[in-house]
Scaffold this motif. Structure first.
Motif, mmCIF file in Angstrom:
data_model
loop_
_atom_site.group_PDB
_atom_site.id
_atom_site.type_symbol
_atom_site.label_atom_id
_atom_site.label_comp_id
_atom_site.label_asym_id
_atom_site.label_seq_id
_atom_site.Cartn_x
_atom_site.Cartn_y
_atom_site.Cartn_z
ATOM 1 N N GLU A 1 -10.234 3.244 -3.011
ATOM 2 C CA GLU A 1 -9.245 2.422 -3.720
ATOM 3 C C GLU A 1 -9.091 2.856 -5.171
ATOM 4 O O GLU A 1 -7.972 2.863 -5.707
ATOM 5 C CB GLU A 1 -9.650 0.950 -3.643
ATOM 6 C CG GLU A 1 -9.482 0.364 -2.248
ATOM 7 C CD GLU A 1 -9.925 -1.081 -2.154
ATOM 8 O OE1 GLU A 1 -9.355 -1.822 -1.333
ATOM 9 O OE2 GLU A 1 -10.863 -1.467 -2.893
ATOM 10 N N LEU B 1 -6.908 5.890 -5.152
ATOM 11 C CA LEU B 1 -5.512 5.518 -4.892
ATOM 12 C C LEU B 1 -4.894 4.868 -6.136
ATOM 13 O O LEU B 1 -3.730 5.109 -6.456
ATOM 14 C CB LEU B 1 -5.430 4.563 -3.699
ATOM 15 C CG LEU B 1 -5.794 5.150 -2.335
ATOM 16 C CD1 LEU B 1 -5.867 4.045 -1.289
ATOM 17 C CD2 LEU B 1 -4.778 6.212 -1.903
ATOM 18 N N THR C 1 -4.162 -1.938 1.100
ATOM 19 C CA THR C 1 -4.824 -0.644 0.950
ATOM 20 C C THR C 1 -4.400 0.310 2.051
ATOM 21 O O THR C 1 -4.222 1.516 1.805
ATOM 22 C CB THR C 1 -6.360 -0.826 0.952
ATOM 23 O OG1 THR C 1 -6.726 -1.720 -0.104
ATOM 24 C CG2 THR C 1 -7.067 0.504 0.731
ATOM 25 N N ALA D 1 -1.121 1.657 1.017
ATOM 26 C CA ALA D 1 -1.287 2.613 -0.082
ATOM 27 C C ALA D 1 -1.811 3.944 0.434
ATOM 28 O O ALA D 1 -1.357 5.020 -0.006
ATOM 29 C CB ALA D 1 -2.232 2.039 -1.128
ATOM 30 N N TYR D 2 -2.745 3.882 1.374
ATOM 31 C CA TYR D 2 -3.286 5.134 1.915
ATOM 32 C C TYR D 2 -2.213 5.876 2.713
ATOM 33 O O TYR D 2 -2.135 7.111 2.666
ATOM 34 C CB TYR D 2 -4.517 4.889 2.788
ATOM 35 C CG TYR D 2 -5.353 6.136 2.957
ATOM 36 C CD1 TYR D 2 -6.396 6.418 2.082
ATOM 37 C CD2 TYR D 2 -5.058 7.075 3.948
ATOM 38 C CE1 TYR D 2 -7.128 7.581 2.198
ATOM 39 C CE2 TYR D 2 -5.788 8.253 4.062
ATOM 40 C CZ TYR D 2 -6.826 8.490 3.187
ATOM 41 O OH TYR D 2 -7.540 9.660 3.294
ATOM 42 N N TYR E 1 -0.141 7.753 0.348
ATOM 43 C CA TYR E 1 -0.838 8.966 -0.077
ATOM 44 C C TYR E 1 -0.697 10.057 0.981
ATOM 45 O O TYR E 1 -0.408 11.219 0.658
ATOM 46 C CB TYR E 1 -2.310 8.653 -0.338
ATOM 47 C CG TYR E 1 -3.190 9.878 -0.384
ATOM 48 C CD1 TYR E 1 -3.006 10.866 -1.354
ATOM 49 C CD2 TYR E 1 -4.184 10.071 0.571
ATOM 50 C CE1 TYR E 1 -3.800 12.002 -1.377
ATOM 51 C CE2 TYR E 1 -4.985 11.202 0.545
ATOM 52 C CZ TYR E 1 -4.792 12.165 -0.426
ATOM 53 O OH TYR E 1 -5.574 13.291 -0.442
ATOM 54 N N LEU F 1 -8.322 13.588 -1.207
ATOM 55 C CA LEU F 1 -8.336 12.463 -2.141
ATOM 56 C C LEU F 1 -9.617 12.456 -2.965
ATOM 57 O O LEU F 1 -9.616 12.085 -4.144
ATOM 58 C CB LEU F 1 -8.207 11.142 -1.369
ATOM 59 C CG LEU F 1 -8.126 9.856 -2.193
ATOM 60 C CD1 LEU F 1 -6.835 9.827 -3.006
ATOM 61 C CD2 LEU F 1 -8.215 8.626 -1.292
#
Length: 281
Positions: free
Chosen positions: A71, A74, A93, A96-97, A100, A123
């Motif tokens: 997190e 991110l 989350t 958000a991932y 990415y 990442l």
């Protein structure tokens, strides 16, 4: 320009050789990597499946430290607001991932919000190292259906425990192939197993064996939906799961039946383990 003699060059090479490992990584760089904090991929994926299905913000045991590192990464990429950096891998989350993953050019199952080895390693570059890696393996054909090698190994072990063969009715990576499956078979790790010739006790024994090796598995009957009797099995922590299958895994951990009604689990009770945990037992 004066060139060094051959002997001098060899001497210099000998001096620097101890600093370079077999992989081409300098000793100093290797030390830096060892000093990085670790993200336990097994724990991380487990949280990404369970947390979005929780009725509260309880953190998945053993996953908080790894989730926080992801997190934070991110957040620093401006994909997650700071208020969501809490060690809870909820739907925000996951989204958000997935963003990415898409920023890396991934689409479809490779941008499902569930951390895969390649995206997670990227990442973590310079931030954390990835341990306890989970990979679904390559796609293979078995019994006329497509699954992946991780699922194939899990099925083989269940068959060994049962001392009987299992016939598939449906495999994985089958988007739109069966509308009654609600998208669970769109990705990897999901199979339907024929119960032809099985009595109630045998069906239960098959589900128990599947659960023991790392599947979330249930007997499905016509009274539950528009389908014939069969056994539905979803491989826990397969990183190529569709979002619908991810939800089934989360519900299984929470004692539910994996159906849209989110009723109580009606299968045999076993200690829930992933395939990797089963292999280490």
């Amino acid at each position: 320009m004066k060139l060094p003699s051959c002997a001098a060059a060899l001497t210099a090479a000998a001096l620097f050789a101890p600093l370079i490992g077999a992989s081409g990584m300098s000793a100093a760089h290797a030390a830096d990597v060892r000093a990085l904090p670790s993200v336990n991929m097994e724990a991380l994926i487990k949280a990404a499946q369970i947390d979005p299905r929780r009725p509260d913000t309880t953190v998945t045991p053993g996953a908080k430290a790894s989730v926080l590192l992801v997190e934070q990464a991110l957040r620093d990429r401006r994909l997650l607001d700071a208020k969501w950096v809490d060690g809870y891998f909820g739907s925000t989350t996951v989204t958000a991932y997935a963003k990415y993953q898409k920023s890396l050019g991934h689409t479809g199952l490779n941008a499902n919000g569930l951390p895969g080895k390649m995206s997670l390693t990227g990442l973590g570059s310079g931030r954390f190292k990835v341990t306890n890696v989970v990979e679904p393996g390559t796609r293979v054909s078995t019994g006329g259906f497509v699954i992946n090698t991780r699922t194939r190994s899990m099925l083989a072990e269940a068959k060994r425990l049962l001392r009987r063969d299992l016939k598939l009715d449906q495999g994985s990576y089958n988007p739109g192939g069966d509308h009654t499956s609600a998208g669970t078979h769109d990705g990897g790790g999901v199979v339907d197993i024929s119960v032809e010739g099985m009595n109630s006790a045998t069906r239960t024994a098959v589900v128990r064996a599947l659960r023991l090796v790392g599947f979330a598995a249930w007997v499905r009957s016509p009274r539950q939906g528009n389908w014939p009797w069969h056994i539905h099995a979803t491989a826990i922590s397969d990183t190529s799961l569709s979002s619908q299958a991810q939800h089934q895994i989360g519900d299984y951990y929470l004692g539910l039946n994996g159906l849209a009604n989110r009723g109580p689990d009606d299968g045999p009770k076993v200690t829930i383990r992933t395939w990797e945990e089963y292999q280490r037992r």
